[in-house]
Motif scaffolding. Structure first.
Motif, short mmCIF file in Angstrom:
data_model
loop_
_atom_site.label_atom_id
_atom_site.label_comp_id
_atom_site.label_asym_id
_atom_site.label_seq_id
_atom_site.Cartn_x
_atom_site.Cartn_y
_atom_site.Cartn_z
N TYR A 93 0.83 -1.20 0.00
CA TYR A 93 0.00 0.00 0.00
C TYR A 93 0.87 1.26 0.00
CZ TYR A 93 -3.06 3.67 1.72
OH TYR A 93 -3.73 4.85 1.87
N GLU A 94 1.88 1.28 0.87
CA GLU A 94 2.74 2.45 0.98
C GLU A 94 3.52 2.69 -0.32
OE1 GLU A 94 4.91 1.49 4.52
OE2 GLU A 94 3.40 2.37 5.82
N VAL A 95 4.01 1.62 -0.93
CA VAL A 95 4.72 1.75 -2.20
C VAL A 95 3.78 2.30 -3.27
CG1 VAL A 95 5.82 0.43 -4.07
CG2 VAL A 95 6.47 0.00 -1.68
N ASN A 96 2.57 1.79 -3.29
CA ASN A 96 1.58 2.27 -4.26
C ASN A 96 1.26 3.75 -4.04
OD1 ASN A 96 -0.33 1.98 -6.39
ND2 ASN A 96 -1.94 1.89 -4.87
N GLN A 97 1.12 4.15 -2.80
CA GLN A 97 0.85 5.55 -2.49
C GLN A 97 2.00 6.43 -2.98
OE1 GLN A 97 -2.52 5.34 -2.02
NE2 GLN A 97 -2.15 7.12 -0.78
N LYS A 98 3.23 6.01 -2.70
CA LYS A 98 4.39 6.78 -3.13
C LYS A 98 4.42 6.88 -4.66
CE LYS A 98 9.43 7.12 -2.80
NZ LYS A 98 9.49 7.92 -3.97
N PHE A 99 4.13 5.78 -5.33
CA PHE A 99 4.11 5.80 -6.79
C PHE A 99 3.08 6.81 -7.30
CE2 PHE A 99 2.15 4.40 -10.74
CZ PHE A 99 3.24 4.40 -11.59
N GLN A 100 1.91 6.81 -6.70
CA GLN A 100 0.85 7.72 -7.14
C GLN A 100 1.25 9.18 -6.93
OE1 GLN A 100 -2.98 6.65 -5.52
NE2 GLN A 100 -2.89 4.61 -6.41
N VAL A 101 1.89 9.47 -5.81
CA VAL A 101 2.35 10.84 -5.55
C VAL A 101 3.43 11.22 -6.56
CG1 VAL A 101 3.63 12.29 -3.91
CG2 VAL A 101 1.75 10.85 -3.10
N ASP A 102 4.39 10.33 -6.79
CA ASP A 102 5.45 10.60 -7.76
C ASP A 102 4.87 10.83 -9.15
OD1 ASP A 102 7.31 10.32 -5.74
OD2 ASP A 102 8.00 8.33 -6.38
N GLU A 103 3.91 10.01 -9.53
CA GLU A 103 3.27 10.12 -10.84
C GLU A 103 2.55 11.47 -10.98
OE1 GLU A 103 2.29 8.48 -14.66
OE2 GLU A 103 3.75 7.93 -13.14
N THR A 104 1.86 11.87 -9.95
CA THR A 104 1.15 13.15 -9.96
C THR A 104 2.13 14.30 -10.09
OG1 THR A 104 -0.67 12.26 -8.65
CG2 THR A 104 -0.41 14.65 -8.65
N LEU A 105 3.21 14.25 -9.33
CA LEU A 105 4.21 15.32 -9.40
C LEU A 105 4.88 15.36 -10.77
CD1 LEU A 105 5.86 15.02 -5.87
CD2 LEU A 105 4.26 16.77 -6.68
#
Length: 55
Positions: A27-39
């Motif tokens: 979950y945490e890895v997925n959240q980080k990926f989503q934030v990185d993708e958004t940025l």
């Protein structure tokens, strides 16, 4: 009332996820990926706007 059920479902899902350490890491890895993708998308958008206005 639907919002109450949505919140309850989210809380139940969070409780389920946090019981399993591997699931929590996923979950945490997925959240980080989503934030990185958004940025990354926002940065590309800004660069595109800057290029469009500089022409």
């Amino acid at each position: 009332m639907e919002n109450d059920q949505t919140l309850k479902n989210a809380m139940n899902e969070w409780a389920r996820v946090t019981k399993d350490p591997q699931m929590l890491v996923t979950y945490e890895v997925n959240q980080k990926f989503q934030v990185d993708e958004t940025l990354t998308l926002k940065k590309a958008e800004k660069q595109g706007e800057e290029r469009a206005t500089s022409k």
